[in-house]
Write an enzyme that holds these catalytic residues in place. Structure first.
Site, PDB file in Angstrom:
ATOM      1  N   PHE A 154       0.957  -1.235   0.001  1.00  0.00           N
ATOM      2  CA  PHE A 154      -0.213   0.122  -0.076  1.00  0.00           C
ATOM      3  C   PHE A 154       0.893   1.246   0.036  1.00  0.00           C
ATOM      4  O   PHE A 154       0.422   2.336  -0.397  1.00  0.00           O
ATOM      5  CB  PHE A 154      -0.938   0.229   1.168  1.00  0.00           C
ATOM      6  CG  PHE A 154      -0.138   0.500   2.539  1.00  0.00           C
ATOM      7  CD1 PHE A 154       0.011   1.667   2.894  1.00  0.00           C
ATOM      8  CD2 PHE A 154       0.165  -0.360   3.420  1.00  0.00           C
ATOM      9  CE1 PHE A 154       0.675   2.066   4.026  1.00  0.00           C
ATOM     10  CE2 PHE A 154       0.883  -0.277   4.525  1.00  0.00           C
ATOM     11  CZ  PHE A 154       1.147   1.190   4.867  1.00  0.00           C
ATOM     12  N   LYS A 178      -1.077  -7.529  -9.166  1.00  0.00           N
ATOM     13  CA  LYS A 178      -2.117  -7.423  -8.307  1.00  0.00           C
ATOM     14  C   LYS A 178      -1.519  -6.416  -7.341  1.00  0.00           C
ATOM     15  O   LYS A 178      -0.600  -6.322  -6.315  1.00  0.00           O
ATOM     16  CB  LYS A 178      -2.276  -8.835  -7.537  1.00  0.00           C
ATOM     17  CG  LYS A 178      -3.510  -8.467  -6.471  1.00  0.00           C
ATOM     18  CD  LYS A 178      -3.262  -9.418  -5.172  1.00  0.00           C
ATOM     19  CE  LYS A 178      -2.660  -8.786  -3.974  1.00  0.00           C
ATOM     20  NZ  LYS A 178      -3.516  -7.320  -3.313  1.00  0.00           N
ATOM     21  N   GLU A 181      -5.040  -4.098  -2.165  1.00  0.00           N
ATOM     22  CA  GLU A 181      -6.299  -3.828  -2.139  1.00  0.00           C
ATOM     23  C   GLU A 181      -6.977  -2.532  -1.395  1.00  0.00           C
ATOM     24  O   GLU A 181      -7.807  -2.012  -1.450  1.00  0.00           O
ATOM     25  CB  GLU A 181      -7.042  -4.878  -1.546  1.00  0.00           C
ATOM     26  CG  GLU A 181      -6.905  -5.188  -0.201  1.00  0.00           C
ATOM     27  CD  GLU A 181      -5.721  -6.007   0.190  1.00  0.00           C
ATOM     28  OE1 GLU A 181      -4.924  -6.165  -0.703  1.00  0.00           O
ATOM     29  OE2 GLU A 181      -5.812  -6.665   1.064  1.00  0.00           O
ATOM     30  N   SER A 231       5.009  -6.852   3.573  1.00  0.00           N
ATOM     31  CA  SER A 231       5.852  -7.204   4.807  1.00  0.00           C
ATOM     32  C   SER A 231       6.526  -8.635   4.738  1.00  0.00           C
ATOM     33  O   SER A 231       6.302  -9.355   3.888  1.00  0.00           O
ATOM     34  CB  SER A 231       4.749  -7.496   5.850  1.00  0.00           C
ATOM     35  OG  SER A 231       3.809  -8.686   5.547  1.00  0.00           O
ATOM     36  N   CYS A 286       9.550   1.731   3.475  1.00  0.00           N
ATOM     37  CA  CYS A 286      10.707   0.716   4.221  1.00  0.00           C
ATOM     38  C   CYS A 286      12.242   1.116   4.160  1.00  0.00           C
ATOM     39  O   CYS A 286      12.817   0.229   4.760  1.00  0.00           O
ATOM     40  CB  CYS A 286      10.361  -0.475   2.995  1.00  0.00           C
ATOM     41  SG  CYS A 286      11.299  -0.098   1.644  1.00  0.00           S
TER      42      CYS A 286
HETATM   43  P1  NAD Z   1       1.359  -6.649   3.115  1.00  0.00           P
HETATM   44  O1  NAD Z   1       2.509  -7.667   3.238  1.00  0.00           O
HETATM   45  O2  NAD Z   1       0.347  -6.677   4.195  1.00  0.00           O
HETATM   46  O3  NAD Z   1       0.795  -6.677   1.779  1.00  0.00           O
HETATM   47  C1  NAD Z   1       1.582  -6.869   0.450  1.00  0.00           C
HETATM   48  C2  NAD Z   1       0.640  -7.599  -0.502  1.00  0.00           C
HETATM   49  O4  NAD Z   1       0.430  -8.882   0.033  1.00  0.00           O
HETATM   50  C3  NAD Z   1      -0.810  -6.967  -0.628  1.00  0.00           C
HETATM   51  O5  NAD Z   1      -0.909  -7.060  -2.081  1.00  0.00           O
HETATM   52  C4  NAD Z   1      -1.464  -7.893  -0.022  1.00  0.00           C
HETATM   53  O6  NAD Z   1      -2.986  -7.894  -0.660  1.00  0.00           O
HETATM   54  C5  NAD Z   1      -1.057  -9.270  -0.121  1.00  0.00           C
HETATM   55  N1  NAD Z   1      -1.323  -9.959   1.057  1.00  0.00           N
HETATM   56  C6  NAD Z   1      -1.673  -9.534   2.613  1.00  0.00           C
HETATM   57  N2  NAD Z   1      -1.786 -10.551   3.371  1.00  0.00           N
HETATM   58  C7  NAD Z   1      -1.537 -11.634   2.631  1.00  0.00           C
HETATM   59  C8  NAD Z   1      -1.512 -13.111   2.933  1.00  0.00           C
HETATM   60  N3  NAD Z   1      -1.686 -13.642   4.028  1.00  0.00           N
HETATM   61  N4  NAD Z   1      -1.405 -14.146   1.813  1.00  0.00           N
HETATM   62  C9  NAD Z   1      -0.755 -13.567   0.696  1.00  0.00           C
HETATM   63  N5  NAD Z   1      -1.068 -12.231   0.287  1.00  0.00           N
HETATM   64  C10 NAD Z   1      -1.158 -11.207   1.328  1.00  0.00           C
HETATM   65  O7  NAD Z   1       2.111  -5.428   3.252  1.00  0.00           O
HETATM   66  P2  NAD Z   1       1.386  -3.773   3.179  1.00  0.00           P
HETATM   67  O8  NAD Z   1       0.935  -3.517   4.426  1.00  0.00           O
HETATM   68  O9  NAD Z   1       0.839  -3.658   1.977  1.00  0.00           O
HETATM   69  O10 NAD Z   1       2.829  -2.972   2.968  1.00  0.00           O
HETATM   70  C11 NAD Z   1       3.573  -2.416   4.136  1.00  0.00           C
HETATM   71  C12 NAD Z   1       4.934  -3.443   4.059  1.00  0.00           C
HETATM   72  O11 NAD Z   1       5.660  -3.381   2.985  1.00  0.00           O
HETATM   73  C13 NAD Z   1       5.857  -2.843   5.226  1.00  0.00           C
HETATM   74  O12 NAD Z   1       6.371  -4.155   5.941  1.00  0.00           O
HETATM   75  C14 NAD Z   1       6.990  -2.390   4.361  1.00  0.00           C
HETATM   76  O13 NAD Z   1       8.099  -2.406   5.127  1.00  0.00           O
HETATM   77  C15 NAD Z   1       6.929  -3.136   3.170  1.00  0.00           C
HETATM   78  N6  NAD Z   1       7.646  -2.618   2.021  1.00  0.00           N
HETATM   79  C16 NAD Z   1       8.736  -3.087   1.647  1.00  0.00           C
HETATM   80  C17 NAD Z   1       9.497  -2.701   0.807  1.00  0.00           C
HETATM   81  C18 NAD Z   1      11.132  -3.015   0.440  1.00  0.00           C
HETATM   82  O14 NAD Z   1      11.388  -2.502  -0.746  1.00  0.00           O
HETATM   83  N7  NAD Z   1      11.829  -3.936   1.205  1.00  0.00           N
HETATM   84  C19 NAD Z   1       8.980  -1.502   0.161  1.00  0.00           C
HETATM   85  C20 NAD Z   1       7.814  -1.109   0.246  1.00  0.00           C
HETATM   86  C21 NAD Z   1       6.864  -1.946   1.300  1.00  0.00           C
END
Ligand code: NAD
Length: 489
Positions: A154, A178, A181, A231, A286
């Site tokens: 997000f 994808k 959401e 994450s 991040c």
């Molecule tokens: P998230 O992991 O909750 O979601 C990321 C994606 O995974 C979304 O598209 C979501 O729909 C999907 N998802 C969520 N739960 C899932 C599950 N149980 N099984 C399969 N798919 C699932 O992350 P977020 O809250 O959208 O974003 C924030 C996180 O992203 C933070 O931890 C941040 O550090 C990380 N991030 C990392 C980088 C990097 O370069 N390392 C860059 C941007 C964001």
């Protein structure tokens, strides 16, 4: 185009160049700026993923057959369209993510830079060729993989999709993406602009949803590679599931970035850099600083940091966090640390923005005397909060940094070149900085962390991504019958 035009009351999937309504269950999308419902997003499943994959598979035949110098033309035009539509895209990012307009504009500017790198790919993709024995040549060439998939988070609704799609497509792949959401609108605009730029139908497809779509992507037999950003908890699930299905995968996870501040650091530069790093995009980067390790006598720098932090005002130069749940989580970390003995120097809890009382805001928070065993010191808080830990030596500070299971970024603040080098060589992070609060490598340098901040071999952007999105073909050629056979050919 006005802001009114960029409103999408209903999110549709984008398949074969068309926006198609889905009969899947829908979820409300809220603007974190004021908590208002701004759209509905379908929670698609394997059926929609399969439709998109079949279309992308068909489109791959013609797209991958074009020379890269033809494919890249789309990205020259796309880059110009991003420039032309910059402020409208920024408005959309602001609306759905909650970051400030200035931050959203910076996100679009970074997207443009990513496209500029893509436009340079034909110059970078030099195949190797060598006469390996008389009259016999070996040559390598980069072949696209086929249908690839990208799953995005997000926090950068516009930029993270552009980390992957321009390079992957320009290199000849076709894609199913994808988006998160929580922020599905910015990618709709990307799809519209790619179409306007002349991208053939089916080359780029969007399937909206949550976990079920991600699982379908990891399981689909015709998807060759998966990139994930989100994450660490989900990165592990995706990396394990995609690779166990024999796909190539790079999965970027969360972070806990440490800034090591030495007593000789430039006071004002350090204070303003640390404040900007912890609070930019409401701490939801991040690359955000979330732990500061203060070495020795640095109270004067902490005081200057607090002064800088107090200039950051929610709703003015500080955006909202993504959801009510995020606000509760962030404030819980602060409460728990305070209860365990940490001292809150600048308190961002219970922030209210006049006129946006239902928005999800947390003010900048500086919290001192945190100890390495506290949750706020170890876990990703993902809010505008900096936890200060005190240490007596650089080695003690490095031990704290090295002890993190993450490894995205780390930085040192000092005016001593030797100390800076000592720290950057020993920090356990993929991206390190000297007197830089957010050490993001700019293109053409690649982006990617270490440890549990990234799973997979290559980085996600820059030159490293070329290896991820292509496979090498090695061709050996002999044309002259008079050249004699030797032991190899
Ligand atoms: P998230 O992991 O909750 O979601 C990321 C994606 O995974 C979304 O598209 C979501 O729909 C999907 N998802 C969520 N739960 C899932 C599950 N149980 N099984 C399969 N798919 C699932 O992350 P977020 O809250 O959208 O974003 C924030 C996180 O992203 C933070 O931890 C941040 O550090 C990380 N991030 C990392 C980088 C990097 O370069 N390392 C860059 C941007 C964001």
């Amino acid at each position: 185009m006005t802001m009114e035009t960029l409103s999408y009351p209903e999110v549709k999937n984008f398949i074969n160049g068309n926006f198609v309504a889905s009969d899947a269950k829908q979820m409300n999308v809220f603007s974190p700026l004021n908590g208002a419902s701004i759209s509905k997003v379908p929670l698609s499943g394997m059926k929609e993923v399969d439709q998109a994959v079949q279309v992308a598979k068909e489109a791959f035949k013609a797209w991958s057959n074009q020379p890269i110098k033809e494919r890249v033309q789309v990205f020259f035009r796309f880059r110009s369209l991003l420039e032309k539509n910059k402020s409208e895209i920024a408005q959309l990012v602001h609306l759905e993510n909650g970051k400030t307009i200035g931050e959203a504009e910076a996100e679009v500017a970074k997207g443009i830079e990513l496209c500029e790198f893509t436009c340079s790919l034909p110059q970078l993709l030099h195949d190797e060729i060598l006469e390996v024995s008389k009259g016999v040549e070996c040559r390598t060439s980069h072949a696209p993989l086929g249908v690839v998939a990208c799953i995005t988070p997000f926090n950068f609704p516009h930029m993270v999709p552009l980390w992957t799609l321009p390079n992957a497509l320009c290199l000849g792949n076709t894609m199913v993406m994808k988006p998160s959401e929580h922020v599905p609108l910015s990618t709709i605009r990307i799809a519209e602009l790619l179409k306007e730029a002349g991208l053939p139908d089916g080359v780029f497809n969007l399937v909206n949803g949550d976990k079920e779509v991600v699982e379908a992507i990891c399981d689909h037999p015709d998807i060759e590679a998966v990139s994930f950003v989100g994450s660490t908890r989900v990165a592990k699930i995706v990396y394990q599931r995609a690779t166990s299905n024999l796909k190539r995968c790079v999965a970027l996870g969360g972070a806990k970035n440490h800034l090591i501040v030495l007593p000789d650091a430039h006071v004002q530069m350090t204070a303003s850099n640390v404040a900007a790093s912890m609070s930019g995009c409401a701490g939801q980067r991040c690359m955000a600083a979330s732990a500061m390790v203060a070495v020795g006598k640095v109270d004067h720098i902490i005081e200057a940091l607090c002064e800088e932090a107090r200039k950051i005002i929610p709703g003015k130069n500080l955006g909202s966090v993504i959801s009510k749940e995020a606000k509760i989580r962030i404030e819980r970390y602060i409460n728990e640390a305070e209860a365990a003995g940490a001292k809150v120097l600048v308190d961002g809890r219970n922030a209210i923005v006049e006129g946006a009382e239902d928005g999800y805001y947390v003010g900048p928070t500086v919290i001192d005397f945190v100890t390495p065993d506290m949750a706020i010191a170890k876990e990703e808080v993902f809010g505008p909060v900096i936890a200060i830990m005190r240490s007596n030596s650089v080695d003690e500070a490095l031990a704290i940094e090295n002890g993190s299971n993450y490894g995205n970024a780390a930085a040192v603040f000092t005016q001593n070149g030797g100390m800076a080098r000592y720290v950057t060589e020993r920090a356990s992070a993929g991206m390190v900085g000297v007197n830089i609060g957010v050490p993001v490598p700019r293109e053409p340098f690649s982006f990617g962390g270490w440890n549990e901040s990234k799973f997979g071999v290559s980085d996600i952007t820059g030159k490293s991504s070329i290896e991820f999105w292509t496979k090498l073909k090695k061709t050996t050629t002999k044309w002259n019958p008079e050249d004699r056979t030797n032991w190899m050919s």
